[in-house]
Design a protein around this motif. Sequence first.
Motif, PDB file in Angstrom:
ATOM      1  N   SER A 141     -75.207  46.704 -73.288  1.00  0.00           N
ATOM      2  CA  SER A 141     -76.314  46.319 -72.403  1.00  0.00           C
ATOM      3  C   SER A 141     -75.854  46.300 -70.958  1.00  0.00           C
ATOM      4  O   SER A 141     -74.677  46.139 -70.654  1.00  0.00           O
ATOM      5  N   HIS A 164     -77.320  44.150 -77.510  1.00  0.00           N
ATOM      6  CA  HIS A 164     -76.627  45.429 -77.641  1.00  0.00           C
ATOM      7  C   HIS A 164     -75.281  45.339 -76.931  1.00  0.00           C
ATOM      8  O   HIS A 164     -75.206  44.835 -75.807  1.00  0.00           O
ATOM      9  N   LEU A 204     -73.546  49.507 -84.586  1.00  0.00           N
ATOM     10  CA  LEU A 204     -73.700  49.381 -83.135  1.00  0.00           C
ATOM     11  C   LEU A 204     -72.377  49.084 -82.444  1.00  0.00           C
ATOM     12  O   LEU A 204     -72.061  49.690 -81.408  1.00  0.00           O
TER      13      LEU A 204
END
Length: 130
Positions: A50, A47, A80
């Motif tokens: 993160s 991600h 994302l």
Amino acid sequence: MRIVTNNPKVNKEIEGQKIYFIDGDYGDVLETTKEMIIDERQVLLSHPLSGSIKPNETFYKSIFLNSQKSEYVDLYSLELIESAQATYNKFVADKATPKWTEEILEDFQMVDYHLVEATLTRIQIPPNYL
């Protein structure tokens, strides 16, 4: 696997991985990652937000991508990364990243480095993603 990073410690210390080093800030890492997702059809393996440090508080970021070119742009990865860019821009607009001392920057390098190291040593990534 490919690691997109602006962290000199990751660039220097991590061996056996494809490192794409960015001479820029956190936002530049996000933008380069987005370009790789679109132009090279890479897929995110980590991600982009993160870690527990807010994007306007640290200068360093490392993001994992697969190293095989996909047939199509991965829309989930694109969503994302664009969401991460919007979050980064919101945080930076609210409060810019401070001009940290070299000692504090080294601390942030170490935090990011340990996230990368932990990911590489503790997470099993399926072979078809490498």
